[in-house]
Write a protein that holds these residues in place. Structure first.
Motif, short mmCIF file in Angstrom:
data_model
loop_
_atom_site.label_atom_id
_atom_site.label_comp_id
_atom_site.label_asym_id
_atom_site.label_seq_id
_atom_site.Cartn_x
_atom_site.Cartn_y
_atom_site.Cartn_z
N THR A 1 12.80 0.03 19.75
CA THR A 1 12.86 0.63 18.60
C THR A 1 12.21 1.73 17.75
O THR A 1 11.28 1.12 17.53
N GLN A 2 12.14 2.79 17.52
CA GLN A 2 11.79 3.73 16.61
C GLN A 2 11.85 3.74 15.98
O GLN A 2 12.89 5.24 15.83
N ALA A 3 11.88 3.73 14.62
CA ALA A 3 11.85 4.04 13.12
C ALA A 3 10.99 3.28 12.77
O ALA A 3 10.18 2.51 12.64
N THR A 4 10.99 4.13 11.27
CA THR A 4 9.09 3.62 10.67
C THR A 4 10.70 2.92 9.54
O THR A 4 11.71 4.23 8.70
N VAL A 5 9.43 2.46 8.57
CA VAL A 5 9.98 2.48 7.04
C VAL A 5 10.93 3.70 6.03
O VAL A 5 11.86 3.73 5.87
N ASP A 6 9.86 4.59 5.98
CA ASP A 6 10.49 6.02 5.29
C ASP A 6 11.66 6.68 6.06
O ASP A 6 12.40 7.50 5.16
N GLU A 7 11.29 6.55 7.47
CA GLU A 7 12.62 6.96 7.88
C GLU A 7 13.87 7.18 7.38
O GLU A 7 14.98 7.19 7.85
N VAL A 8 13.70 5.42 7.60
CA VAL A 8 15.67 4.04 7.04
C VAL A 8 15.44 4.52 5.92
O VAL A 8 16.74 4.85 5.41
N LEU A 9 14.44 4.87 5.08
CA LEU A 9 14.36 5.40 3.61
C LEU A 9 15.46 6.44 3.63
O LEU A 9 16.18 6.46 2.44
N ALA B 1 10.77 9.93 -4.04
CA ALA B 1 9.81 9.07 -3.49
C ALA B 1 9.32 7.83 -4.17
O ALA B 1 8.73 8.87 -4.84
N PHE B 2 8.74 7.46 -4.30
CA PHE B 2 7.69 5.78 -5.20
C PHE B 2 7.02 5.91 -3.58
O PHE B 2 6.92 4.75 -3.56
N ARG B 3 6.08 7.04 -4.09
CA ARG B 3 5.57 6.88 -2.40
C ARG B 3 4.63 5.65 -3.29
O ARG B 3 3.93 4.86 -1.67
N ASP B 4 3.39 5.35 -3.65
CA ASP B 4 2.97 4.08 -4.53
C ASP B 4 3.61 2.64 -3.76
O ASP B 4 2.67 2.03 -3.47
N LEU B 5 4.42 3.02 -3.80
CA LEU B 5 5.17 1.32 -3.30
C LEU B 5 5.45 1.54 -1.76
O LEU B 5 4.72 0.37 -1.83
N ARG C 1 -1.49 0.46 3.92
CA ARG C 1 -1.72 2.04 4.72
C ARG C 1 -0.66 3.50 3.79
O ARG C 1 0.04 3.24 3.34
N GLU C 2 -1.59 4.27 3.92
CA GLU C 2 -0.98 5.68 3.40
C GLU C 2 0.23 6.27 4.21
O GLU C 2 0.12 6.73 5.22
N ILE C 3 1.61 5.81 4.22
CA ILE C 3 2.32 6.64 5.14
C ILE C 3 3.70 7.66 4.70
O ILE C 3 4.18 8.54 5.21
N LEU C 4 3.32 8.00 2.89
CA LEU C 4 3.52 9.02 2.45
C LEU C 4 2.19 9.94 1.50
O LEU C 4 1.98 9.16 1.19
#
Length: 367
Positions: A64-72, A353-357, A364-367
């Motif tokens: 499955t190809q999905a990232t945490v940020d995409e799901v949220l 988005a709460f980018r720091d969390l 790592r930086e995802i946003l």
């Protein structure tokens, strides 16, 4: 190729000289992690990003190809193409399954009935929904390249005619106590994967069993220890060790790999949880200073629980009156605590988005 016949449990003839030096460090690392976990006031909220991450990584092992940020972002109402949406829905189902199972093991032991419940939620409305969700298979299956015949399979699980007998023996072993809880957990996971009782979704259910089993046996205060990060990073070795059991009977090699995985993942998880606890403490001070409100903690918990969200959804989840909640969000946006992913338009709420969390949870930086 003939169907695999599972080993009788508990196992005998293990290479204890190889395993004993690994058992102690693995248990010690897990105990340190569990001690840290017990110091978290509300782990279900504060460590929610770890659950999101587990759902993504365990699903990724299966392709499955999905990232945490995409799901949220999807759950916050943002749109993706049809194929990506299917991937995201599988991750969402995994998290729902984990939530269901966590609630259930709080008052009853892991059982074949619970496995069927979990499988029904996992496969609901996604790829594999036509493969009898919530039911053990009634026919022979096999593993191999797409479209291969059983003669070309890399592994043929046990015959469906003996499946229930093997599952009941596995269930009895799970309820019993072996020499060491982590050794037993390694066996429980691998034996389940080799029995392969469902038509689809066996890998994900098997990985969900790891924290549930450790919690049931008292090795974890709450079932929040996830191995998929390590298993995804060592995917070839993971599958090779499982295959070596069916091909060569090499249980000791698999258990040694599993113990190494627990040791390393416990260390990684400990560092990640400490970083998130530090962020929580820092944000508690900052949000209190910025809002000067009695609702500061409700704001913070809502951000940790769902770090990408619609502003309208935030009002509902936080329980803060709308006339207070929306100004709080504007204050946090202006201060750089929240970033805008989608501006509001008409009746459509903004997505924040709460980018720091997110970056802290991923390391790592995802946003």
């Amino acid at each position: 190729m003939h169907p695999y016949v599972p080993a009788s449990l508990p196992l005998t003839n293990l290479d204890l000289a190889r395993l004993l030096p690994k058992i102690g460090p693995a248990n010690a690392a897990l105990a340190r992690y569990d001690g840290l976990l017990q110091s978290v006031v509300n782990p279900a909220v504060m460590l929610s990003p770890l659950t999101q991450r587990e759902a993504v990584l365990s699903s990724k092992i299966e392709g499955t190809q999905a990232t945490v940020d995409e799901v949220l972002e999807f759950e916050a109402g943002m749109h993706f193409d049809a194929e990506k949406t299917k991937d995201i829905q599988e991750v969402v189902n995994y998290r729902k399954t984990l939530t269901l199972a966590t609630e259930e093991v709080a008052h009853r032991p892991i059982s074949l009935g619970l496995l069927r419940q979990m499988h029904a939620v996992l496969m609901d409305g996604v790829r594999g929904a036509n493969k009898t969700p919530g039911e053990f298979r009634r026919e022979q299956n096999w593993i191999g390249s797409a479209g291969c015949r059983i003669e070309q399979a890399s592994f043929v699980p046990p015959s469906s005619l003996q499946l229930l007998d093997h599952l009941q023996a596995w269930e009895a072993y799970l309820a019993d106590n072996d020499a060491d809880v982590l050794l037993q957990c390694a066996v429980v996971h691998a034996q389940f994967e080799l029995i392969h009782p469902f038509k689809d979704g066996n890998g994900r259910i098997g990985r969900l069993l790891i924290p549930l089993f450790l919690h049931q046996k008292g090795a974890l205060a709450s079932p929040m220890f996830y191995l998929s990060d390590y298993l995804e990073g060592h995917r070839e070795a993971y599958y090779a060790h499982l295959q070596a059991i069916s091909r060569d009977g090499d249980w000791s090699g698999w258990i040694a790999f599993f113990l190494d995985a627990v040791t390393q993942q416990a260390l990684n998880n400990t560092g990640r949880v400490r970083a998130m606890m530090s962020l929580y403490a820092d944000m508690k001070r900052r949000i209190t200073e910025l809002t000067r409100s009695q609702h500061a903690m409700a704001v913070l918990d809502a951000l940790f629980d769902r770090p990408i969200f619609q502003s309208g959804d935030f009002v509902q989840r936080s329980g803060i009156p709308k006339q207070s909640a929306l100004p709080f969000l504007r204050t946090l946006r202006d201060a750089g605590v929240l970033q805008v992913l989608r501006e509001s338009s008409g009746r459509r709420s903004a997505v924040l988005a709460f980018r720091d969390l997110l970056n802290c949870a991923e390391g790592r930086e995802i946003l």
